[in-house]
Design a protein around this motif. Structure first.
Motif, PDB file in Angstrom:
ATOM      1  N   VAL B 157       0.870  -1.177   0.000  1.00  0.00           N
ATOM      2  CA  VAL B 157       0.000   0.000   0.000  1.00  0.00           C
ATOM      3  C   VAL B 157       0.908   1.229   0.000  1.00  0.00           C
ATOM      4  N   VAL B 158       0.845   1.992  -1.093  1.00  0.00           N
ATOM      5  CA  VAL B 158       1.741   3.145  -1.267  1.00  0.00           C
ATOM      6  C   VAL B 158       1.034   4.402  -0.768  1.00  0.00           C
ATOM      7  N   LYS B 159       1.721   5.119   0.114  1.00  0.00           N
ATOM      8  CA  LYS B 159       1.118   6.328   0.679  1.00  0.00           C
ATOM      9  C   LYS B 159       1.589   7.604  -0.009  1.00  0.00           C
ATOM     10  N   GLU B 160       2.804   7.607  -0.468  1.00  0.00           N
ATOM     11  CA  GLU B 160       3.323   8.848  -1.061  1.00  0.00           C
ATOM     12  C   GLU B 160       4.588   8.537  -1.845  1.00  0.00           C
ATOM     13  N   ASN B 161       5.024   9.518  -2.614  1.00  0.00           N
ATOM     14  CA  ASN B 161       6.281   9.383  -3.357  1.00  0.00           C
ATOM     15  C   ASN B 161       7.441   9.675  -2.435  1.00  0.00           C
ATOM     16  N   LYS B 162       7.880   8.695  -1.710  1.00  0.00           N
ATOM     17  CA  LYS B 162       8.964   8.940  -0.763  1.00  0.00           C
ATOM     18  C   LYS B 162       9.850   7.700  -0.744  1.00  0.00           C
ATOM     19  N   THR B 163      11.145   7.894  -0.879  1.00  0.00           N
ATOM     20  CA  THR B 163      12.039   6.742  -0.854  1.00  0.00           C
ATOM     21  C   THR B 163      12.369   6.390   0.595  1.00  0.00           C
ATOM     22  N   PRO B 164      12.021   5.198   1.032  1.00  0.00           N
ATOM     23  CA  PRO B 164      12.310   4.861   2.433  1.00  0.00           C
ATOM     24  C   PRO B 164      13.804   4.655   2.659  1.00  0.00           C
ATOM     25  N   LYS B 165      14.285   5.153   3.825  1.00  0.00           N
ATOM     26  CA  LYS B 165      15.703   4.950   4.139  1.00  0.00           C
ATOM     27  C   LYS B 165      15.909   3.579   4.753  1.00  0.00           C
ATOM     28  N   GLN B 166      14.882   3.101   5.420  1.00  0.00           N
ATOM     29  CA  GLN B 166      15.003   1.798   6.083  1.00  0.00           C
ATOM     30  C   GLN B 166      13.747   0.960   5.807  1.00  0.00           C
ATOM     31  N   ILE B 167      13.980  -0.320   5.604  1.00  0.00           N
ATOM     32  CA  ILE B 167      12.861  -1.254   5.475  1.00  0.00           C
ATOM     33  C   ILE B 167      12.859  -2.105   6.735  1.00  0.00           C
ATOM     34  N   SER B 236       4.385  -8.137  23.539  1.00  0.00           N
ATOM     35  CA  SER B 236       3.483  -7.149  24.157  1.00  0.00           C
ATOM     36  C   SER B 236       3.692  -5.743  23.584  1.00  0.00           C
ATOM     37  N   VAL B 237       4.904  -5.467  23.113  1.00  0.00           N
ATOM     38  CA  VAL B 237       5.165  -4.114  22.580  1.00  0.00           C
ATOM     39  C   VAL B 237       5.085  -4.061  21.048  1.00  0.00           C
ATOM     40  N   PHE B 238       4.759  -5.217  20.437  1.00  0.00           N
ATOM     41  CA  PHE B 238       4.790  -5.300  18.971  1.00  0.00           C
ATOM     42  C   PHE B 238       3.887  -4.260  18.272  1.00  0.00           C
ATOM     43  N   PRO B 239       2.599  -4.156  18.674  1.00  0.00           N
ATOM     44  CA  PRO B 239       1.754  -3.165  17.967  1.00  0.00           C
ATOM     45  C   PRO B 239       2.292  -1.732  18.076  1.00  0.00           C
ATOM     46  N   ASN B 240       2.776  -1.352  19.264  1.00  0.00           N
ATOM     47  CA  ASN B 240       3.329   0.007  19.424  1.00  0.00           C
ATOM     48  C   ASN B 240       4.591   0.198  18.605  1.00  0.00           C
ATOM     49  N   PHE B 241       5.404  -0.857  18.580  1.00  0.00           N
ATOM     50  CA  PHE B 241       6.649  -0.816  17.812  1.00  0.00           C
ATOM     51  C   PHE B 241       6.344  -0.590  16.330  1.00  0.00           C
ATOM     52  N   VAL B 242       5.368  -1.330  15.821  1.00  0.00           N
ATOM     53  CA  VAL B 242       4.986  -1.201  14.406  1.00  0.00           C
ATOM     54  C   VAL B 242       4.508   0.225  14.124  1.00  0.00           C
ATOM     55  N   HIS B 243       3.696   0.754  15.055  1.00  0.00           N
ATOM     56  CA  HIS B 243       3.178   2.114  14.885  1.00  0.00           C
ATOM     57  C   HIS B 243       4.335   3.123  14.784  1.00  0.00           C
ATOM     58  N   GLN B 244       5.304   2.983  15.703  1.00  0.00           N
ATOM     59  CA  GLN B 244       6.452   3.907  15.725  1.00  0.00           C
ATOM     60  C   GLN B 244       7.293   3.794  14.449  1.00  0.00           C
ATOM     61  N   SER B 246       6.481   2.757  11.583  1.00  0.00           N
ATOM     62  CA  SER B 246       5.789   3.110  10.339  1.00  0.00           C
ATOM     63  C   SER B 246       5.779   4.625  10.088  1.00  0.00           C
ATOM     64  N   GLN B 247       6.280   5.402  11.034  1.00  0.00           N
ATOM     65  CA  GLN B 247       6.270   6.858  10.851  1.00  0.00           C
ATOM     66  C   GLN B 247       7.224   7.282   9.717  1.00  0.00           C
ATOM     67  N   ASP B 248       8.399   6.634   9.658  1.00  0.00           N
ATOM     68  CA  ASP B 248       9.410   7.074   8.676  1.00  0.00           C
ATOM     69  C   ASP B 248       9.905   5.980   7.747  1.00  0.00           C
ATOM     70  N   ASN B 249       9.551   4.737   8.015  1.00  0.00           N
ATOM     71  CA  ASN B 249      10.146   3.624   7.264  1.00  0.00           C
ATOM     72  C   ASN B 249       9.090   2.855   6.492  1.00  0.00           C
ATOM     73  N   LEU B 250       9.547   2.085   5.546  1.00  0.00           N
ATOM     74  CA  LEU B 250       8.627   1.140   4.906  1.00  0.00           C
ATOM     75  C   LEU B 250       8.534  -0.054   5.846  1.00  0.00           C
ATOM     76  N   ASP B 276      -3.538   4.635   9.282  1.00  0.00           N
ATOM     77  CA  ASP B 276      -2.829   5.667  10.054  1.00  0.00           C
ATOM     78  C   ASP B 276      -1.365   5.869   9.668  1.00  0.00           C
ATOM     79  N   ALA B 277      -0.715   4.831   9.133  1.00  0.00           N
ATOM     80  CA  ALA B 277       0.734   4.934   8.880  1.00  0.00           C
ATOM     81  C   ALA B 277       1.018   6.020   7.844  1.00  0.00           C
ATOM     82  N   PRO B 278       1.951   6.927   8.142  1.00  0.00           N
ATOM     83  CA  PRO B 278       2.280   7.944   7.130  1.00  0.00           C
ATOM     84  C   PRO B 278       3.064   7.368   5.962  1.00  0.00           C
ATOM     85  N   SER B 279       3.744   6.240   6.185  1.00  0.00           N
ATOM     86  CA  SER B 279       4.571   5.640   5.129  1.00  0.00           C
ATOM     87  C   SER B 279       3.870   4.439   4.500  1.00  0.00           C
ATOM     88  N   SER B 280       4.502   3.938   3.463  1.00  0.00           N
ATOM     89  CA  SER B 280       3.933   2.780   2.771  1.00  0.00           C
ATOM     90  C   SER B 280       4.040   1.521   3.632  1.00  0.00           C
TER      91      SER B 280
END
Lengths: 131, 285
Positions: B157-167, B236-244, B246-250, B276-280
């Motif tokens: 799912v592509v959110k914007e034209n942005k090259t991710p620095k980290q996958i 237990s921290v997996f969902p929060n980790f994913v949320h964090q 997804s702010q800047d990475n693919l 909610d994720a700003p990135s793809s």
């Protein structure tokens, strides 16, 4: 192996790939040999000609590009299909410049390989019919 | 690789097509550009619809990535669509080493039409876009998240034209598919991005198994000469980790039928992540 049966050499350093491809192509009636080291594949190719070569690109030692170059030099009529997990514009271009028939980026469906092999078989048969 | 690109006439679909163009120039994939027409809203000829015009423009964008004489796809001008079965129309040019076809399906359920096309094409990857500002919906329908949850192949799912620095890849530790590793490798090559692999552990015994799998992955990538970061986190921290992350990475999550990550990240959480994720977001299968 009978005289009409097409022979295929598969080279990929990941055994999981060769194990997946070999039975599916044998089921289609092809004679298949697989290798995970390019040096072994070259040695075998020198011993007996193969109609079709399917090769990975990124490998230790002799890489796929060197391997296919050597194959084409030894036997230009062999059709080569490239499969790669690290596709780039340059490797795609270079592959076609060296005369490969098809370029498949991983992951691929078995049907994609079957289609590419069928295309190679058709081309080989057409060439034979012309000669 | 076979890529199904599901588009509509909204601007985010242009982002998607550009991303696919970049992918195609590396991978020379077979591509299907798919648009869905609502039969209630479209009564005229398929080729006269705005959607058909957009699809033809998108085809031009993809082929424009190649210098003259080096394009693996046919550049022949398309003048008409052929009806291949009820409510399915196809247009493709003659020739070309690889397939780039346009498909228009008429249907009231875009999700089902996309899934049907993916099955018929035996697609490896479905790519579709959405807008960050409207919770990733297509005309008020949760098309991207439903496709992501229901598809049998991987979905980007592509959110914007942005090259991710980290996958950042969250992979199942029990059963990692070759397909998912291969798709990650193509993404790392495409974006020249750093790779971070995250193992999710629940309890001490599983932690040891997770660490063993991480060791194997480390050896695999060492052999491929790809640098990577490894991290093991508690479930237990997996969902929060994913949320964090997804702010800047693919973010890539393996969600195959055998994945135990589903336990911590069910369909509702995928829907939230996609909206909610700003990135793809890449869902691997």
């Amino acid at each position: 192996m009978n005289n009409q049966q097409m022979s295929i050499l598969i080279l990929d350093d990941e055994p999981i790939v060769t194990k997946r491809l070999k039975p599916s192509l044998e089921k289609k009636g092809y004679y298949v040999e697989t290798f995970t080291r390019s040096i072994d594949a070259i040695t075998r190719f020198k011993q007996r000609p193969f109609d079709i070569v399917i090769t990975d690109l990124k490998m230790e030692g002799i890489d796929g590009m060197e391997f296919l170059t050597e194959v084409k030099e030894m036997r230009p009529e062999t059709e080569v299909i490239v499969i790669t997990g690290f596709a780039t514009m340059d490797t795609a271009k270079e592959s076609f410049q060296k005369g490969v028939l098809d370029f498949l980026a991983k992951p691929f469906r078995l049907s994609e390989i079957h289609e590419a092999v069928a295309k190679a078989e058709k081309k080989i048969k057409e060439k034979k019919a012309q000669n | 690789m076979r890529i199904l690109v599901a588009v509509d006439t909204n601007p985010y679909s242009s982002y998607v097509v550009n991303e696919v163009g970049k992918m195609a120039i590396n991978t020379w994939s077979d591509i299907t550009l798919l648009g869905i027409l609502d039969p209630k809203k479209s009564t005229g000829k398929v080729e006269e619809s705005d959607l058909a015009k957009s699809l033809l423009d998108f085809r031009e964008i993809i082929t424009s990535y190649y210098p003259k004489g080096e394009c693996p796809y046919s550049r022949e001008e398309i003048k008409s669509f052929s009806q291949i079965k009820d409510d399915v129309y196809v247009a493709t040019g003659k020739g070309g080493l690889k397939t780039l076809k346009i498909v228009i399906r008429k249907g009231i359920n875009p999700v089902q039409e996309i899934l049907n096309q993916a099955d018929e094409d035996e697609s490896t990857l479905i790519v579709l876009g959405c807008n960050k500002t409207n919770k990733c919906k297509w005309d008020d329908m949760d098309v991207p998240s439903k496709v992501a949850n229901q598809a049998s192949c991987s979905v980007l799912v592509v959110k914007e034209n942005k090259t991710p620095k980290q996958i950042v890849c969250c992979l199942d530790q029990e059963y990692i598919t070759q397909n998912s590793l291969e798709l990650i490798n193509q993404m790392v090559t495409l974006y020249n991005a750093e790779l971070k692999i995250v193992g999710v552990a629940e309890g001490e015994s599983l932690k040891m198994r997770v660490e063993n799998t991480m060791k194997n992955l480390f050896m695999y990538y060492l052999k491929q000469d790809i640098p990577l970061w490894l991290e093991v986190i508690n479930s237990s921290v997996f969902p929060n980790f994913v949320h964090q992350m997804s702010q800047d990475n693919l973010i890539a999550i393996w969600l195959g039928p055998k994945s135990f990550l589903k336990k911590f990240f069910p369909d509702e959480k995928i829907t939230t992540l996609i909206s909610d994720a700003p990135s793809s977001v890449l869902l691997l299968r």
